[in-house]
Design a protein around this motif. Structure first.
Motif, PDB file in Angstrom:
ATOM      1  N   UNK A   7       0.754  -1.180   0.011  1.00 38.95           N
ATOM      2  CA  UNK A   7       0.194  -0.029   0.056  1.00 38.95           C
ATOM      3  C   UNK A   7       0.923   1.356  -0.044  1.00 38.95           C
ATOM      4  N   UNK A   8       1.982   1.293   0.830  1.00 39.80           N
ATOM      5  CA  UNK A   8       2.768   2.518   0.829  1.00 39.80           C
ATOM      6  C   UNK A   8       3.530   2.671  -0.710  1.00 39.80           C
ATOM      7  N   UNK A   9       3.820   1.355  -1.395  1.00 39.47           N
ATOM      8  CA  UNK A   9       4.339   1.371  -2.511  1.00 39.47           C
ATOM      9  C   UNK A   9       3.454   1.986  -3.478  1.00 39.47           C
ATOM     10  N   UNK A  10       2.402   1.473  -3.561  1.00 36.96           N
ATOM     11  CA  UNK A  10       1.300   1.905  -4.434  1.00 36.96           C
ATOM     12  C   UNK A  10       1.232   3.443  -4.378  1.00 36.96           C
ATOM     13  N   UNK A  11       1.061   3.817  -3.135  1.00 38.18           N
ATOM     14  CA  UNK A  11       0.787   5.354  -2.908  1.00 38.18           C
ATOM     15  C   UNK A  11       1.832   6.102  -3.225  1.00 38.18           C
ATOM     16  N   UNK A  12       3.166   5.786  -3.025  1.00 34.40           N
ATOM     17  CA  UNK A  12       4.408   6.510  -3.479  1.00 34.40           C
ATOM     18  C   UNK A  12       4.482   6.423  -4.960  1.00 34.40           C
ATOM     19  N   UNK A  13       4.026   5.449  -5.895  1.00 34.50           N
ATOM     20  CA  UNK A  13       3.985   5.489  -7.242  1.00 34.50           C
ATOM     21  C   UNK A  13       3.244   6.357  -7.819  1.00 34.50           C
ATOM     22  N   UNK A  14       1.932   6.372  -7.203  1.00 35.18           N
ATOM     23  CA  UNK A  14       0.783   7.374  -7.702  1.00 35.18           C
ATOM     24  C   UNK A  14       1.209   9.003  -7.297  1.00 35.18           C
ATOM     25  N   UNK A  15       1.587   8.955  -6.217  1.00 39.15           N
ATOM     26  CA  UNK A  15       2.292  10.458  -5.818  1.00 39.15           C
ATOM     27  C   UNK A  15       3.328  10.804  -6.804  1.00 39.15           C
ATOM     28  N   UNK A  16       4.046  10.013  -7.199  1.00 40.20           N
ATOM     29  CA  UNK A  16       5.155  10.431  -8.037  1.00 40.20           C
ATOM     30  C   UNK A  16       4.697  10.871  -9.460  1.00 40.20           C
ATOM     31  N   UNK A  17       3.655  10.045  -9.905  1.00 35.09           N
ATOM     32  CA  UNK A  17       2.794  10.447 -11.022  1.00 35.09           C
ATOM     33  C   UNK A  17       2.112  11.775 -10.864  1.00 35.09           C
ATOM     34  N   UNK A  18       1.895  12.216  -9.600  1.00 33.77           N
ATOM     35  CA  UNK A  18       0.794  13.371  -9.530  1.00 33.77           C
ATOM     36  C   UNK A  18      -0.421  13.034  -9.533  1.00 33.77           C
TER      37      UNK A  18
END
Length: 380
Positions: free
Chosen positions: A309-320
């Protein structure tokens, strides 16, 4: 193919995501004329006691992590780069093997589709000449998904395909399909929003903030969040409690009187509720995020749990495409800023452009069928 192939979908009930992906694939296979498609919750079938213990631990880890006892996150990162032939890899690949061998020898499927990382599947598939297809249901890679005997992988974003290629996987064995969600989400995304029974109660003049707060919900400070947003004004709230009836009753008692707070239990037509919303506050499971992405719904994630979940969140945050908040005050501030500035929402939607167009389930199913037809021709 001259006959309809027999297909077996393996999944696991740790959260709803893997199960929902399996059902989406099954429905799409049916629509393509595949009549013999089974879904097997392998951990539940093979190790019922272990499944009961581990699923309970999985749920409790989301609660205990806030007190510093984050055993799920610890094991996730500890095993993230293990090898299939290593100690941990062999242990994971052993799970469900005996039961799956019985099922495979009895059913003789033409293909096995994984929506959960069962290493036993590609190993047995190799032994019996059965191709195994694996759908990675997160936006982050973990060693458990990888096995050298997997015939083909389906991932949610081009970056994951590149990362796997750099790890030595053949690019032609990796398809950027997206993560399969129910067809209703794609249908809703392709037509203008319409008011339905579930959305009729909303004030058309106020933006709607959707908060997912069910059994796998995201907010430990839900009441504070509701009060903060209502005080600021200019929006209304839809709070979905899922099957957590105790939470629904509590929220009804404390907030049900307010005309701009709408409390829901389990919502079967959640796509309609999401389509009527301006943004969603949710957990960071791969399927939940993909549902929001499919509807181009701006995403706010509160204190994602360590692990996928943290890794999913970081991925989407990096995408904006998503915003992460580590406190209730920060989350409220982010949402209020979003509601006040339309450009924030437009930017978040632009960040979702990485998502493959069309239905992931359709892409995967058609590719699986082509692969089986190709294998059949090669064997003639």
């Amino acid at each position: 193919m001259k006959r309809s192939p027999k297909l077996m979908i393996l999944t696991a009930s740790y959260g709803e995501g893997h199960i929902q992906a399996a059902r989406s694939l099954q429905q799409r296979l049916y629509s393509e004329g595949m009549k013999d498609v089974s879904i097997i919750d392998l951990m539940k079938e093979a190790h019922p006691l272990l499944h009961s213990i581990t699923s309970t631990l999985y749920l409790k880890s989301t609660k205990s992590s806030k007190y510093g006892l984050d055993y799920y996150g610890w094991t996730y990162y500890m095993t993230r780069d293990t090898k299939p032939d290593g100690t941990w890899g062999k242990a994971f690949n052993y799970l469900g093997r005996k039961k799956l061998k019985e099922i495979v020898e009895l059913e003789r499927p033409d293909a096995i589709i994984n929506t959960f990382p069962f290493g036993a599947a590609p190993e047995l598939g190799r032994e019996h000449g059965i191709p195994t297809f694996t759908i990675v249901t997160d936006y982050a890679l973990h060693a458990r998904w990888f096995h050298p005997d997997t015939y083909k992988y389906y991932v949610g974003a081009p970056e994951l395909r590149l990362e796997m290629a750099l790890k030595g996987f053949k690019p032609e064995r990796i398809e950027v399909s997206g993560i399969p969600v129910r067809e209703a989400f794609h249908q809703t995304a392709s037509i203008p929003a319409v008011r339905s029974g579930i959305t009729e109660r909303f004030d058309k003049e106020k933006k709607l903030v959707l908060i997912s707060a069910g059994s796998y919900g995201v907010l430990h400070h839900l009441d504070q969040m509701i009060y903060t947003l209502l005080e600021a004004g200019g929006c209304q709230l839809a709070v979905v409690c899922g099957r957590n009836e105790k939470l629904r009753q509590r929220l009804e008692a404390t907030h049900g009187y307010h005309p701009h707070v709408h409390i829901f239990g389990f919502v079967d037509r959640i796509h309609e509720l999401m389509a009527a919303s301006s943004c969603i506050v949710t957990k960071a499971g791969g399927l939940t995020l993909t549902e929001a992405l499919t509807l181009r719904l701006p995403i706010f994630i509160y204190k994602p749990f360590r692990g996928q979940e943290k890794e999913n969140a970081l991925f989407l945050q990096a995408k904006g495409a998503a915003s992460i908040a580590l406190s209730a005050d920060d989350l409220a501030a982010q949402i209020l800023q979003f509601l006040a500035d339309p450009e924030i929402g437009r930017a978040m939607k632009r960040g979702m452009s990485f998502l493959p167009s069309g239905s992931a389930a359709e892409t995967i199913v058609k590719d699986v069928i082509r692969s089986l037809e190709s294998r059949l021709l090669q064997s003639v």
